[in-house]
Design a protein around this motif. Structure first.
Motif, mmCIF file in Angstrom:
data_model
loop_
_atom_site.group_PDB
_atom_site.id
_atom_site.type_symbol
_atom_site.label_atom_id
_atom_site.label_comp_id
_atom_site.label_asym_id
_atom_site.label_seq_id
_atom_site.Cartn_x
_atom_site.Cartn_y
_atom_site.Cartn_z
ATOM 1 N N HIS A 6 -1.339 -14.358 -22.697
ATOM 2 C CA HIS A 6 -2.779 -14.128 -22.914
ATOM 3 C C HIS A 6 -3.411 -13.252 -21.825
ATOM 4 C CE1 HIS A 6 -3.018 -17.566 -20.091
ATOM 5 N NE2 HIS A 6 -4.165 -17.018 -19.728
ATOM 6 N N GLN A 7 -2.688 -13.041 -20.729
ATOM 7 C CA GLN A 7 -3.220 -12.237 -19.624
ATOM 8 C C GLN A 7 -2.932 -10.738 -19.777
ATOM 9 O OE1 GLN A 7 -1.308 -15.215 -16.815
ATOM 10 N NE2 GLN A 7 -3.102 -14.667 -15.597
ATOM 11 N N PHE A 8 -2.347 -10.366 -20.926
ATOM 12 C CA PHE A 8 -1.994 -8.959 -21.167
ATOM 13 C C PHE A 8 -2.772 -8.402 -22.355
ATOM 14 C CE2 PHE A 8 1.538 -10.873 -18.982
ATOM 15 C CZ PHE A 8 1.967 -9.896 -18.097
ATOM 16 N N SER A 9 -2.934 -7.078 -22.360
ATOM 17 C CA SER A 9 -3.587 -6.410 -23.501
ATOM 18 C C SER A 9 -2.588 -6.279 -24.653
ATOM 19 C CB SER A 9 -4.070 -5.021 -23.081
ATOM 20 O OG SER A 9 -2.945 -4.178 -22.869
ATOM 21 N N GLY A 10 -3.063 -5.868 -25.829
ATOM 22 C CA GLY A 10 -2.197 -5.720 -27.012
ATOM 23 C C GLY A 10 -1.039 -4.764 -26.781
#
Length: 361
Positions: free
Chosen positions: A153-157
């Motif tokens: 959840h701490q990363f972008s798509g």
């Protein structure tokens, strides 16, 4: 060039309360070492089911009724689940459509990349961690050492998609199946992911099956293209042949509905909807939506006709006795470019437009 993968006359059905859905109806294709084969078609045409069957990841109500899936000469259909676990991830890997649902939200990404390395390559914890770090640097994730300890959840798509690609490449698979890996990404990130896949393919000589319904993506990545409709491959050829010299009316429709900078009129849309595969239509499944359909299209399924050594299409329009038809303006313009630029490279085989009875192979 040798074939890494051969799919022969594959038929898959799904048991539902309404009856048997004939999802895949005699699909045949091959994949050569180091090449990219794109499979295109509308939603529901059978692209994902075909490739999931290669990984043997079909749902419990699926039945493989007929066919062979030969990987380096061995039939995957006959392998046990335990044998498949040794192949999945190690020799054939898959990049799924939505990276958020294919990553475990409770595990750090470092652990998720290390897991297949430890399982398949039998490395110890420290060596697996080093290899995971190498892979994250390879897929271009900034500050990889620090970010290995973070959660999905701490990363972008775009970053999550890079992580999923790193997991898929962890064991240097021979075949990589990419199921619409760029669908949920914006155009700039999409271009970066496609460039990354092409770059990685050169480095590790992986064969790629690329599933998409975005023809613009296909033009950039594919060597060959297979067009699927209603559980069958209706046309297959090199990327130049499919884009500039398409022969099947369905391919005409797909290409005509693709937005380009030159289009000044309303964009074309294929009329109607795909058929219900609980009861597939007699003859050519595309006939009810085909403005060029003939009487025979509603009675008899067309065989594959050879347009060139590398180009086959399943349409009665290629029969020697078929009336001449005028393709849509967009297709005529492309065929003119094909004649000028590509025709010498893909010169028609002797006896072009001859019937091929044995399917696509």
């Amino acid at each position: 060039m040798s074939n890494v993968l051969e799919v022969k006359d594959l038929e898959i059905t799904f048991d539902t309360y309404a009856g048997k859905v004939k999802a895949i109806r005699g699909v045949s294709f091959d994949l050569k070492k180091g090449e990219t084969l794109a499979i295109v078609g509308e939603s529901g045409s059978g692209k994902s089911v075909t490739t999931r069957s290669i990984m043997r990841l079909l749902s419990q109500n699926a039945n493989i009724e007929n066919g062979e899936i030969l990987f380096n000469g061995e039939d995957l259909i006959k392998k046990s689940e335990k044998e498949m676990q040794g192949i999945r991830g190690k020799e054939i890997a898959m990049i799924f459509q939505d990276p958020m649902t294919s990553l475990n939200p409770t595990m750090t990404i470092g652990k998720q990349i290390s897991e297949p390395i430890r399982l398949h390559q039998k490395l110890n914890k420290d060596d697996a961690k080093k290899r995971a770090l190498e892979l994250l640097n390879l897929v271009g994730l900034p500050d990889a050492e620090r970010r290995m300890k973070q959660y999905p959840h701490q990363f972008s798509g775009g970053q999550r998609q890079r992580i999923v690609i790193a997991i898929a490449l962890a064991c240097n698979p021979e075949v990589l199946i990419a199921d619409e890996p760029t669908t949920a990404l914006d155009v700039t990130i999409q271009a970066q992911i496609l460039d990354l896949m092409k770059e990685l393919q050169k480095k590790i000589a992986t064969s790629i099956i690329f599933i998409t319904h975005d023809l613009g993506v296909v033009a950039n990545v594919a060597d060959r293209v297979a067009v699927m409709y209603a559980g069958k491959i209706v046309e297959i050829g090199t990327v130049d042949e499919i884009f500039y010299n398409p022969q099947h009316p369905y391919t005409w429709g797909l290409i005509s509905s693709m937005p380009t900078l030159e289009i000044t009129e309303t964009l074309y849309a294929i009329p109607g909807t795909p058929p219900d595969l609980l009861d597939p239509p007699k003859g050519d499944a595309f006939a009810p939506r085909n403005a060029f359909a003939m009487k025979i299209d509603t009675e008899l399924e067309p065989p594959y006709f050879k347009v060139s050594e590398t180009h086959l299409a399943s349409t009665w329009l290629l029969h020697p006795d078929a009336p001449a038809v005028e393709p849509p303006p967009e297709i005529k313009a492309r065929q003119k470019i094909y004649e000028e630029k590509f025709a010498p490279q893909h010169a028609p085989a002797k006896g072009a437009k001859t019937e091929v009875k044995g399917g696509v192979n």
